[in-house]
Design an enzyme around this catalytic site. Structure first.
Site, short mmCIF file in Angstrom:
data_model
loop_
_atom_site.label_atom_id
_atom_site.label_comp_id
_atom_site.label_asym_id
_atom_site.label_seq_id
_atom_site.Cartn_x
_atom_site.Cartn_y
_atom_site.Cartn_z
N ASP A 140 0.87 -1.17 0.00
CA ASP A 140 0.00 0.00 0.00
C ASP A 140 0.92 1.23 0.00
OD1 ASP A 140 -2.13 1.71 -0.02
OD2 ASP A 140 -3.21 0.72 1.62
C1 BGC Z 1 -5.13 3.14 -0.16
C2 BGC Z 1 -5.22 2.12 -1.28
C3 BGC Z 1 -5.06 2.82 -2.61
C4 BGC Z 1 -3.72 3.54 -2.60
C5 BGC Z 1 -3.43 4.27 -3.91
C6 BGC Z 1 -3.88 3.98 -0.27
O1 BGC Z 1 -3.91 5.01 0.65
O2 BGC Z 1 -5.17 2.48 1.09
O3 BGC Z 1 -6.46 1.46 -1.22
O4 BGC Z 1 -5.16 1.91 -3.66
O5 BGC Z 1 -3.73 4.50 -1.57
O6 BGC Z 1 -4.25 5.35 -4.10
#
Ligand code: BGC
Length: 701
Positions: free
Chosen positions: A256
């Protein structure tokens, strides 16, 4: 099991597993060929070139695309990743109803089509990976990102996820997320989700396993939080032992964003293949240091780069054709967004007020600021905007031919409402109340307003919304409440004062017109709750949105309510229609490795409608603790008035097993009594069939 409905003859509707997987490129990979090619490619690469495969390329997306691991010199294309679970977050795109709404449809065929459309739009935007679906189990309805996920039930979650992935993977790779146990928002970067092995495998992981094994998800995104004290981004048990060794995952794992990778050697050794969105821990320098001091080996770099290249070759990434941009928000996707919304609304109360009639002389008051607000859901990473959005007020105004509509905003004087036949109040939550937590400063620096999101500490509506409903109900002849929101809302304080209540979630770009079609009865509501609505928070487990440690066990959602004998406001799986249904003539046959259950469903009312038949299993006389009942199958059927259809569900023996960590036993099919219960919600199960397993044979009892 639940699959796309497939009429097999005039009266039997079976649920066909193959249909759901149609066109999923992940399932068509010729692994033998890919192995050879990937080894050939790797043998020609330098260590540095392999390292370059292991990180994203920019901190900020370019036109919505996050690039990772491209290498022009040696002709390796980058992954181009696009958020997220309700549409392509890259400029304007079709904003579908949020995932929890789509789960309320209990229609896997429909979810496959939604996944197909989203995958196509992501591809048309130039992407090749969609950062979806979110499949973290809704342990508590207060979780801020509840709207992004599907359900409090792992079987339901798995079925929706497999359907979405199979649809989307006609076009792009998917990335089910966040692996694992990411179910509290505000403390997500530090929280430790503590869990025993049985609960992990039985409750919190089965839907990830199905996404990997049944739907061949191309990648998996790890979670920010810790599991049993270890960050998910450097968790060897999750990322390697379970995901790869037990489940045979052949895709890549990406972290993530930003705080998902916490270390260099630990993360790489644990099986974290790609640091996103860019190398902070996976810099050349840090990797070189770790190689020099022996914490890392060149073999592990090779190994992880292999996971990344494997999918690039398997998907022939360099040759992927970008579909014409005209598919984005095309007519077909717009009507699919409307259909998904119509199928997702859950009618929770109806004292003879719905459907409304569009007759001359009927006067309708539409009340509440939300009626004319574009309310698509949170404004975190899953935020999608469309070029046009139908609000409830616009949808209703566009629908009526004969009736009269007048709008009142939340601050108006409601004395005059008595002149109207009915008041429709649009109330609920917005991105300010719940969602991915975006700290105020970040929003401001990005030019946004004071969005917050985060978890909900309480399940009741904000005070202003509650008093709006109360005031309108007092002043009106009849009151219909449409509730917007992404999870369970406590309604007990005002429910008795209103005549009808329908949960419409965050219904997407076509929400308003879908609302009109359902309120006026062109389509009967057919959604069922994917999350229990408790009477009050006292009926649920302890909930602390600032917790840094949370202990997980086998009980949450309807399992918890059933175990403690609490009568919820509305149970999991519940939802009304404009017609009525009966179920009868349950027949159960044992096949090898599975049961075949056939049940007759009849529409006993006067209008067409759809019913969701649900199968729960009780395990009796077990030697281990069992929750009272668990969903193990469902199927949705459309019926004309008076029509009867036999529907067939398959229940596989493997779904009756429990997980026994002692002595490495793993999944055990226990010799005991199983009761299969069939009905239309987790608390309305009129039919049942009991079977005994003696360790070898099955007998009906
Ligand atoms: C989120 C993810 C997301 C990623 C990219 C993160 O903060 O938890 O679900 O895909 O950002 O935007």
């Amino acid at each position: 099991m639940s699959w796309q409905s497939q009429p097999t003859n005039k009266s039997v509707l079976a649920f066909n597993k193959n249909k759901i997987h149609e066109g999923n490129k992940g399932l068509a990979i010729d692994h033998g060929k890919v192995e050879v090619k990937v080894d050939e490619l790797l043998s020609s690469m330098t260590l540095q070139q392999k390292i370059n495969q292991l990180r994203g390329l920019q901190v900020q997306p370019i036109d919505g695309l996050y690039y990772a691991g491209g290498d022009d010199e040696i002709g390796i294309p980058p992954f181009k990743m696009v958020d997220g679970p309700r549409g392509a977050r890259a400029g304007k795109a079709t904003a579908f109803p949020v995932a929890i709404a789509r789960a309320a449809s209990f229609d896997v065929g429909l979810e496959r089509r939604v996944g197909f459309a989203m995958g196509l739009e992501v591809a048309a935007k130039g992407g090749n990976v969609i950062l979806a679906p979110t499949i973290n189990l809704l342990r508590h309805p207060g979780w801020g990102r509840a709207q992004e996920t599907y359900s409090e039930d792992p079987f339901h979650m798995g079925a929706m996820s497999v359907a979405f992935i199979s649809g989307a993977q006609n076009h792009v790779l998917t990335s089910p997320k966040h692996f694992a146990l990411n179910n509290l928002e505000i403390t997500r970067f530090e929280l430790s989700a503590n869990i025993d092995e049985r609960t992990l495998h039985e409750v919190y992981l089965p839907h990830f396993k199905r996404s990997v094994q049944e739907a061949a998800a191309g990648s998996v995104m790890s979670a920010y939080n810790k599991v049993n004290g270890v960050y998910c981004g450097e968790h060897p048990v999750l990322l390697t032992d379970i995901l790869r060794d037990d489940w045979g995952f052949k895709g890549f794992v990406e972290s993530d964003w930003f705080l998902g990778t916490r270390s260099t050697a630990e993360a790489i050794n644990a099986g974290m293949d790609i640091e996103m969105p860019a190398g902070f821990r996976y810099t050349d320098e840090k990797i070189q240091d770790a190689l020099d001091n022996g914490e890392l080996s060149s073999e592990i770099i090779h190994h992880n780069a292999r996971h990344v290249l494997y999918q690039k070759i398997a998907w022939n990434l360099g040759e992927m054709v970008t579909p014409d941009e005209a598919v984005v928000e095309c007519e077909e996707h717009i009507s699919l967004a409307r259909e998904a919304a119509e199928s997702s609304f859950v009618l929770l109360k109806n004292d003879n007020v719905l459907p409304l009639q569009d007759d001359a002389g009927i006067r309708i008051a539409v009340v509440g600021d939300l009626a004319e607000t574009i309310n698509l859901g949170d404004r975190g990473s899953s935020f999608v905007t469309s070029s046009k959005v139908s609000t409830p007020l616009q949808g209703l105004r566009a629908y009526i031919k004969n009736a009269e509509i007048e709008f009142f905003n939340s601050g108006d004087d409601f004395q005059g409402l008595a002149k109207f036949d009915v008041s429709i109040v649009v109330a609920g939550l917005t991105y300010i109340d719940e969602g991915e937590f975006i700290p105020t400063q970040q929003q401001e620096s990005e030019g946004g307003d004071l969005a917050r999101g985060g978890d909900r500490e309480f399940l009741a509506l904000p005070e202003l919304q509650r008093s709006l409903i109360e005031k309108v109900a007092k002043a009106s002849n009849k009151t219909v409440v449409l509730l917007e929101g992404g999870s369970a809302i406590q309604v007990s304080d005002w429910l008795a004062s209103v005549d009808a209540l329908m949960m419409v979630w965050y219904p997407g770009r076509e929400g308003g017109s879908a609302i009109a079609n359902v309120l006026f009865g062109d389509v009967a509501p057919s959604g069922k709750l994917p999350v229990s609505f408790p009477l009050s928070m006292n009926q649920l487990m302890e909930w602390d949105v600032h917790a840094l440690e949370v202990n997980h066990d086998l009980l949450h959602g309807y399992r918890y309510l059933d175990h403690h004998g609490h009568e919820p406001q509305f149970p999991y799986g519940f939802g009304l229609s404009y017609t009525t249904f009966t179920l009868d003539a349950l027949q159960v046959e044992k096949d090898s490795g599975s049961f075949r259950l056939v049940v007759s469903v009849t529409n006993t009312g006067t209008v067409a409608g759809a019913e969701v038949v649900q199968l729960y299993v009780e395990c009796l006389e077990s030697n281990v603790f069992r929750v009272p009942r668990e969903l193990k199958g469902f199927g949705k059927v459309n019926l004309e008035p008076g029509e009867t259809i036999d529907i067939e569900l398959e229940l596989v023996d493997a779904d009756l097993k429990y997980f026994e960590p002692a002595n490495n036993k793993g999944w055990v099919l226990e010799a005991c009594r199983y009761n299969f219960q069939i009905g239309t919600s987790s608390r309305d199960l009129p039919l049942s069939s009991s079977w005994k397993f003696d360790g070898e044979d099955w007998q009906p009892i």
